[in-house]
Design an enzyme around this catalytic site. Sequence first.
Site, PDB file in Angstrom:
ATOM      1  N   LYS A   1      33.767 -59.128  70.141  1.00 19.43           N
ATOM      2  CA  LYS A   1      33.259 -57.779  69.677  1.00 19.43           C
ATOM      3  C   LYS A   1      32.908 -56.838  71.259  1.00 19.43           C
ATOM      4  O   LYS A   1      33.376 -55.993  71.405  1.00 19.43           O
ATOM      5  CB  LYS A   1      32.247 -57.334  68.997  1.00 19.43           C
ATOM      6  CG  LYS A   1      32.541 -57.911  67.557  1.00 19.43           C
ATOM      7  CD  LYS A   1      31.310 -57.427  66.699  1.00 19.43           C
ATOM      8  CE  LYS A   1      30.105 -58.220  66.875  1.00 19.43           C
ATOM      9  NZ  LYS A   1      29.989 -59.438  66.749  1.00 19.43           N
TER      10      LYS A   1
ATOM     11  N   ARG B   1      24.494 -54.840  59.921  1.00 18.68           N
ATOM     12  CA  ARG B   1      24.428 -56.255  59.899  1.00 18.68           C
ATOM     13  C   ARG B   1      24.214 -56.553  58.315  1.00 18.68           C
ATOM     14  O   ARG B   1      24.419 -57.844  58.188  1.00 18.68           O
ATOM     15  CB  ARG B   1      23.210 -56.880  60.704  1.00 18.68           C
ATOM     16  CG  ARG B   1      23.915 -56.878  62.217  1.00 18.68           C
ATOM     17  CD  ARG B   1      24.027 -58.213  62.745  1.00 18.68           C
ATOM     18  NE  ARG B   1      23.979 -58.970  63.770  1.00 18.68           N
ATOM     19  CZ  ARG B   1      24.178 -58.804  65.066  1.00 18.68           C
ATOM     20  NH1 ARG B   1      24.206 -57.506  65.493  1.00 18.68           N
ATOM     21  NH2 ARG B   1      24.179 -59.777  65.895  1.00 18.68           N
TER      22      ARG B   1
ATOM     23  N   ARG C   1      29.956 -70.515  76.141  1.00 15.77           N
ATOM     24  CA  ARG C   1      30.034 -69.069  76.721  1.00 15.77           C
ATOM     25  C   ARG C   1      28.869 -68.867  77.661  1.00 15.77           C
ATOM     26  O   ARG C   1      27.668 -69.512  77.557  1.00 15.77           O
ATOM     27  CB  ARG C   1      30.143 -67.909  75.950  1.00 15.77           C
ATOM     28  CG  ARG C   1      28.949 -67.467  75.434  1.00 15.77           C
ATOM     29  CD  ARG C   1      29.149 -66.163  74.234  1.00 15.77           C
ATOM     30  NE  ARG C   1      27.881 -65.793  73.747  1.00 15.77           N
ATOM     31  CZ  ARG C   1      27.815 -64.760  72.844  1.00 15.77           C
ATOM     32  NH1 ARG C   1      28.831 -64.205  72.638  1.00 15.77           N
ATOM     33  NH2 ARG C   1      26.619 -64.432  72.451  1.00 15.77           N
TER      34      ARG C   1
ATOM     35  N   ARG D   1      22.754 -67.269  77.339  1.00 15.41           N
ATOM     36  CA  ARG D   1      22.059 -66.298  76.699  1.00 15.41           C
ATOM     37  C   ARG D   1      20.939 -66.590  76.136  1.00 15.41           C
ATOM     38  O   ARG D   1      21.291 -67.898  75.410  1.00 15.41           O
ATOM     39  CB  ARG D   1      22.905 -65.409  75.641  1.00 15.41           C
ATOM     40  CG  ARG D   1      22.690 -64.033  75.703  1.00 15.41           C
ATOM     41  CD  ARG D   1      23.724 -63.338  74.673  1.00 15.41           C
ATOM     42  NE  ARG D   1      23.452 -63.270  73.584  1.00 15.41           N
ATOM     43  CZ  ARG D   1      23.688 -62.428  72.681  1.00 15.41           C
ATOM     44  NH1 ARG D   1      24.885 -61.575  73.094  1.00 15.41           N
ATOM     45  NH2 ARG D   1      23.433 -62.321  71.317  1.00 15.41           N
TER      46      ARG D   1
ATOM     47  N   ARG E   1      21.936 -67.368  63.153  1.00 12.17           N
ATOM     48  CA  ARG E   1      22.841 -66.264  63.394  1.00 12.17           C
ATOM     49  C   ARG E   1      24.149 -66.202  62.621  1.00 12.17           C
ATOM     50  O   ARG E   1      24.594 -65.121  61.785  1.00 12.17           O
ATOM     51  CB  ARG E   1      23.145 -65.803  64.633  1.00 12.17           C
ATOM     52  CG  ARG E   1      22.060 -65.295  65.488  1.00 12.17           C
ATOM     53  CD  ARG E   1      21.854 -65.453  67.034  1.00 12.17           C
ATOM     54  NE  ARG E   1      23.045 -65.063  67.685  1.00 12.17           N
ATOM     55  CZ  ARG E   1      23.668 -65.409  68.851  1.00 12.17           C
ATOM     56  NH1 ARG E   1      23.330 -66.777  69.267  1.00 12.17           N
ATOM     57  NH2 ARG E   1      24.481 -64.991  69.481  1.00 12.17           N
TER      58      ARG E   1
HETATM   59  P1  AMP Z   1      24.249 -59.629  69.183  1.00  5.45           P
HETATM   60  O1  AMP Z   1      24.187 -59.063  70.932  1.00  5.45           O
HETATM   61  O2  AMP Z   1      24.992 -58.220  68.457  1.00  5.45           O
HETATM   62  O3  AMP Z   1      24.521 -60.797  68.794  1.00  5.45           O
HETATM   63  O4  AMP Z   1      22.757 -59.308  68.886  1.00  5.45           O
HETATM   64  C1  AMP Z   1      21.733 -60.135  69.442  1.00  5.45           C
HETATM   65  C2  AMP Z   1      20.475 -60.084  68.326  1.00  5.45           C
HETATM   66  O5  AMP Z   1      20.145 -58.788  68.306  1.00  5.45           O
HETATM   67  C3  AMP Z   1      20.716 -60.545  66.959  1.00  5.45           C
HETATM   68  O6  AMP Z   1      20.774 -61.724  66.916  1.00  5.45           O
HETATM   69  C4  AMP Z   1      19.530 -59.841  66.202  1.00  5.45           C
HETATM   70  O7  AMP Z   1      18.295 -60.348  66.524  1.00  5.45           O
HETATM   71  C5  AMP Z   1      19.438 -58.427  67.078  1.00  5.45           C
HETATM   72  N1  AMP Z   1      20.517 -57.462  66.474  1.00  5.45           N
HETATM   73  C6  AMP Z   1      21.345 -57.101  66.788  1.00  5.45           C
HETATM   74  N2  AMP Z   1      22.150 -56.306  65.996  1.00  5.45           N
HETATM   75  C7  AMP Z   1      21.132 -56.029  64.751  1.00  5.45           C
HETATM   76  C8  AMP Z   1      21.122 -55.142  63.596  1.00  5.45           C
HETATM   77  N3  AMP Z   1      21.974 -54.336  63.097  1.00  5.45           N
HETATM   78  N4  AMP Z   1      19.775 -55.359  62.867  1.00  5.45           N
HETATM   79  C9  AMP Z   1      18.992 -56.320  63.074  1.00  5.45           C
HETATM   80  N5  AMP Z   1      18.912 -57.002  64.347  1.00  5.45           N
HETATM   81  C10 AMP Z   1      20.198 -56.909  65.118  1.00  5.45           C
END
Ligand code: AMP
Length: 218
Positions: free
Chosen positions: A13, A88, A126, A162, A173
């Site tokens: 994404k 989400r 990654r 990360r 996740r």
């Molecule tokens: P991502 O970079 O999209 O993988 O997001 C990293 C982390 O940010 C996730 O594992 C959640 O802890 C938090 N996060 C991202 N988007 C959301 C969302 N829409 N609602 C709640 N937590 C989020």
Amino acid sequence: MDLIFFGMQGAGKGTLGKSIAERYGMKIFETGGELRKLAQEESELGKKIKSIIEAGHLVSDEVVMEIVENFLSHLDKNSSVLFDGIPRKVEQAKLLNDLLLKHNREYKGLLIDIKKETALRRLTTRRICKTCKAVYSADYNKTNCEAKTANGEQCDGELITRSDDNPSAIETRLNAFENETVPAIKIYEDRLIKIDGEPRIEEVEKLAISALDTIMKV
Ligand code: AMP
């Protein structure tokens, strides 16, 4: 037209979002990135968000929706937005759709479809650039970032794993995606474009462009 990007973690994404946003002149709202910025703050909220992210859990709807609302209320009406990482879950989908309606925005969903094994393999191998956050897959074997900065120089940032790409957070996740995000995606079924995220990113980008060019009016 705004686009809401969906896909399991590791679907691409972030990487695809950058090229699509550039092609159609869109602004990116990257939810995880916005939350990681907050997590760097020394405040109580910052510390709380940091520990939630590192465990792979979801941050509260209240915090997330406040950031989106703030972003939308400062947005120029003529810009289109690519939403990455929101909604989400079902509740967030309802809140986001209400907000988009309130701001008179048109939108479609785009799902980058990958298998769970692919997500697991990509997330465990990654690396990201510590400086500009560009993502590198396992076949990139250098230690530093080759992305270009805004002034055309090489970023050269150190590549790191990360903090939430650890086995326990990855499991949490991916489960959250299956249990909470998949039901939210169903809400967009009548306006959802699906593309295969299994091939190499260049190929996925071609699939996305051929699906999007007509609706994004290039
Ligand atoms: P991502 O970079 O999209 O993988 O997001 C990293 C982390 O940010 C996730 O594992 C959640 O802890 C938090 N996060 C991202 N988007 C959301 C969302 N829409 N609602 C709640 N937590 C989020």
